[in-house]
Design a protein around this motif. Structure first.
Motif, PDB file in Angstrom:
ATOM      1  N   THR A 102      27.815  40.574  41.789  1.00  0.00           N
ATOM      2  CA  THR A 102      28.134  39.561  40.786  1.00  0.00           C
ATOM      3  C   THR A 102      27.590  38.219  41.263  1.00  0.00           C
ATOM      4  N   PRO A 103      26.842  37.501  40.425  1.00  0.00           N
ATOM      5  CA  PRO A 103      26.330  36.185  40.845  1.00  0.00           C
ATOM      6  C   PRO A 103      27.464  35.268  41.272  1.00  0.00           C
ATOM      7  N   TRP A 104      27.184  34.416  42.263  1.00  0.00           N
ATOM      8  CA  TRP A 104      28.210  33.528  42.793  1.00  0.00           C
ATOM      9  C   TRP A 104      28.842  32.677  41.700  1.00  0.00           C
ATOM     10  N   SER A 105      28.011  32.180  40.789  1.00  0.00           N
ATOM     11  CA  SER A 105      28.541  31.290  39.753  1.00  0.00           C
ATOM     12  C   SER A 105      29.562  32.004  38.878  1.00  0.00           C
ATOM     13  N   ARG A 106      29.236  33.241  38.481  1.00  0.00           N
ATOM     14  CA  ARG A 106      30.157  33.980  37.631  1.00  0.00           C
ATOM     15  C   ARG A 106      31.391  34.415  38.400  1.00  0.00           C
ATOM     16  N   ALA A 107      31.220  34.848  39.657  1.00  0.00           N
ATOM     17  CA  ALA A 107      32.366  35.254  40.466  1.00  0.00           C
ATOM     18  C   ALA A 107      33.320  34.083  40.676  1.00  0.00           C
ATOM     19  N   THR A 108      32.753  32.912  40.932  1.00  0.00           N
ATOM     20  CA  THR A 108      33.584  31.722  41.122  1.00  0.00           C
ATOM     21  C   THR A 108      34.350  31.373  39.847  1.00  0.00           C
ATOM     22  N   PHE A 109      33.637  31.436  38.721  1.00  0.00           N
ATOM     23  CA  PHE A 109      34.270  31.100  37.448  1.00  0.00           C
ATOM     24  C   PHE A 109      35.401  32.069  37.132  1.00  0.00           C
ATOM     25  N   GLN A 110      35.135  33.376  37.315  1.00  0.00           N
ATOM     26  CA  GLN A 110      36.120  34.387  36.948  1.00  0.00           C
ATOM     27  C   GLN A 110      37.344  34.346  37.840  1.00  0.00           C
ATOM     28  N   VAL A 111      37.139  34.238  39.128  1.00  0.00           N
ATOM     29  CA  VAL A 111      38.240  34.393  40.078  1.00  0.00           C
ATOM     30  C   VAL A 111      38.904  33.066  40.418  1.00  0.00           C
ATOM     31  N   VAL A 112      38.113  32.120  40.912  1.00  0.00           N
ATOM     32  CA  VAL A 112      38.690  30.866  41.386  1.00  0.00           C
ATOM     33  C   VAL A 112      39.283  30.072  40.226  1.00  0.00           C
ATOM     34  N   LEU A 113      38.510  29.918  39.147  1.00  0.00           N
ATOM     35  CA  LEU A 113      39.025  29.163  38.013  1.00  0.00           C
ATOM     36  C   LEU A 113      40.213  29.876  37.371  1.00  0.00           C
ATOM     37  N   GLY A 114      40.100  31.196  37.207  1.00  0.00           N
ATOM     38  CA  GLY A 114      41.211  31.959  36.637  1.00  0.00           C
ATOM     39  C   GLY A 114      42.462  31.859  37.484  1.00  0.00           C
ATOM     40  N   GLY A 115      42.301  31.973  38.810  1.00  0.00           N
ATOM     41  CA  GLY A 115      43.448  31.857  39.710  1.00  0.00           C
ATOM     42  C   GLY A 115      44.076  30.475  39.655  1.00  0.00           C
ATOM     43  N   ALA A 116      43.230  29.464  39.565  1.00  0.00           N
ATOM     44  CA  ALA A 116      43.747  28.101  39.493  1.00  0.00           C
ATOM     45  C   ALA A 116      44.576  27.894  38.226  1.00  0.00           C
ATOM     46  N   LEU A 117      44.134  28.470  37.120  1.00  0.00           N
ATOM     47  CA  LEU A 117      44.879  28.336  35.867  1.00  0.00           C
ATOM     48  C   LEU A 117      46.237  29.032  35.954  1.00  0.00           C
ATOM     49  N   VAL A 118      46.258  30.227  36.558  1.00  0.00           N
ATOM     50  CA  VAL A 118      47.532  30.944  36.713  1.00  0.00           C
ATOM     51  C   VAL A 118      48.460  30.178  37.638  1.00  0.00           C
ATOM     52  N   PHE A 119      47.903  29.628  38.716  1.00  0.00           N
ATOM     53  CA  PHE A 119      48.699  28.822  39.648  1.00  0.00           C
ATOM     54  C   PHE A 119      49.301  27.611  38.932  1.00  0.00           C
ATOM     55  N   ALA A 120      48.490  26.954  38.122  1.00  0.00           N
ATOM     56  CA  ALA A 120      48.977  25.787  37.376  1.00  0.00           C
ATOM     57  C   ALA A 120      50.078  26.181  36.405  1.00  0.00           C
ATOM     58  N   ALA A 121      49.918  27.349  35.765  1.00  0.00           N
ATOM     59  CA  ALA A 121      50.943  27.823  34.840  1.00  0.00           C
ATOM     60  C   ALA A 121      52.258  28.043  35.575  1.00  0.00           C
ATOM     61  N   GLY A 122      52.204  28.632  36.778  1.00  0.00           N
ATOM     62  CA  GLY A 122      53.426  28.854  37.553  1.00  0.00           C
ATOM     63  C   GLY A 122      54.100  27.556  37.926  1.00  0.00           C
ATOM     64  N   MET A 123      53.308  26.544  38.319  1.00  0.00           N
ATOM     65  CA  MET A 123      53.888  25.246  38.684  1.00  0.00           C
ATOM     66  C   MET A 123      54.558  24.590  37.468  1.00  0.00           C
ATOM     67  N   LEU A 124      53.885  24.620  36.319  1.00  0.00           N
ATOM     68  CA  LEU A 124      54.440  23.989  35.111  1.00  0.00           C
ATOM     69  C   LEU A 124      55.738  24.661  34.686  1.00  0.00           C
ATOM     70  N   ILE A 125      55.735  25.997  34.728  1.00  0.00           N
ATOM     71  CA  ILE A 125      56.952  26.724  34.333  1.00  0.00           C
ATOM     72  C   ILE A 125      58.086  26.444  35.314  1.00  0.00           C
ATOM     73  N   GLY A 126      57.749  26.410  36.611  1.00  0.00           N
ATOM     74  CA  GLY A 126      58.775  26.166  37.617  1.00  0.00           C
ATOM     75  C   GLY A 126      59.371  24.773  37.534  1.00  0.00           C
ATOM     76  N   ASN A 127      58.570  23.801  37.083  1.00  0.00           N
ATOM     77  CA  ASN A 127      59.068  22.430  36.980  1.00  0.00           C
ATOM     78  C   ASN A 127      59.633  22.083  35.609  1.00  0.00           C
ATOM     79  N   ALA A 128      59.636  23.095  34.706  1.00  0.00           N
ATOM     80  CA  ALA A 128      60.118  22.807  33.348  1.00  0.00           C
ATOM     81  C   ALA A 128      61.631  22.571  33.335  1.00  0.00           C
TER      82      ALA A 128
END
Length: 327
Positions: free
Chosen positions: A301-327
């Motif tokens: 998998t090209p680095w750009s696509r792997a980074t987009f799929q995994v790192v960005l996706g993980g960051a969004l899930v992490f942000a969702a957990g923080m927002l829900i936890g602080n709600a």
């Protein structure tokens, strides 16, 4: 059981007569030929060229056995004593092909090299124990033949494994490794690392309690591992897809899913909330980039696509957990 463990029921090699040494050599050559043919049968479907190499190796062992039988007939007559490897204390053992499956190329090549080395040592020691000149010469010749089997394998490889065929078989082996282990393991690692981010960090920021957060992470990781493992086993038996044993794929997926979740749950064993959370975030960062690396290295998998799929996706899930936890 204890008798077998301490080898009390076995003969010492030094106690064997010349006839018994010849009989042992005959049975050993017969067993080795069977093992090589089993390797050939196991490799034939995926690695037909290597299968021909092991068929030729088996034929070589047959010739050795024939020469040994002829020598026994000349010296001791037609009746060959029954003596096998398991009857001799300290004698090398052979693993049947079903104990070393799956028969990958590297597995059988390494096993064949070990077999040849052990057989060489046996014939060297056997030659020392005979006083008959013809028998001594035969055993010495067989020792040299076993020592030269590496050259034989290379010669047979050149005959049956041209460069294109060798590259093709290595490509097939790599593909099988990826389908059976890398792909399921990567799917599990991604699921465990990403899907557990939200519940773990939501629990962390909602409670501020490291122990409770750890328990949530532990439960989420183990539950996800069991679920992913059974899903992988049930989804494909590997017969049509060629992805290999469903049990192996299921275990790989389940274990890697659990590992992926536990990676950022374990820091919450630290009592201090700020330290545990900081360490957990660092672990998440490492996990996501490791997944991107594996995707690039094995799945091409090209680095750009792997980074987009995994790192960005993980960051969004992490942000969702923080927002829900602080709600």
């Amino acid at each position: 059981m204890f008798t077998r463990f301490f080898s009390f029921s076995r003969r010492a090699f030094s106690s064997l007569s010349e006839q018994e040494v010849l009989a042992l050599a005959i049975s050993s050559e017969e067993d080795d030929a069977r093992i090589y043919r089993a390797y050939a049968d196991g490799l034939r479907e995926d690695y037909p060229h290597s299968a021909k190499v092991f068929e030729a190796m088996a034929e070589e062992e047959d010739r050795h056995r024939g020469a040994l039988i002829e020598m026994h007939r000349k010296r001791f007559g037609e009746r060959i004593p029954l003596i096998r490897r398991e009857h001799v204390r300290g004698y090398y053992e052979r693993k049947p092909d079903w104990l070393v499956r799956p028969l990958g190329l590297e597995t059988v090549r390494a096993q064949a090299e070990l077999m040849e080395e052990q057989a060489h040592r046996f014939y060297v020691e056997a030659a020392k124990r005979t006083q008959d000149a013809a028998t001594r010469k035969l055993l010495g010749d067989l020792a040299a033949a076993e020592k030269g089997h590496e050259t034989l394998a290379q010669r047979l490889g050149e005959e049956h494994l041209p460069e294109g065929a060798r590259a093709e078989e290595e490509k097939t082996e790599r593909r099988q490794f990826i389908l059976t282990y890398v792909q399921p393991g990567l799917a599990g690692l991604m699921d465990g690392s990403v899907s557990t981010l939200a519940p773990i960090f939501a629990a962390a920021f909602a409670t501020g309690d490291t122990w409770q957060t750890f328990l949530v992470g532990l439960a989420a990781s183990i539950g996800a591992g069991i679920s992913m493992g059974f899903t992988e086993v049930a989804s494909d038996d590997g017969v049509i897809s060629g992805r290999g044993s469903p049990i192996k794929r299921g275990l790989t997926t389940g274990i890697m899913t659990t590992v992926g979740g536990l990676g950022h749950a374990l820091p919450y064993l630290i009592p201090d909330f700020s330290t545990a959370t900081t360490l957990a975030i660092i672990v998440v960062f490492i996990e996501l980039w490791a997944i991107a690396f594996i995707q690039n290295r094995y799945m091409e998998t090209p680095w750009s696509r792997a980074t987009f799929q995994v790192v960005l996706g993980g960051a969004l899930v992490f942000a969702a957990g923080m927002l829900i936890g602080n709600a």
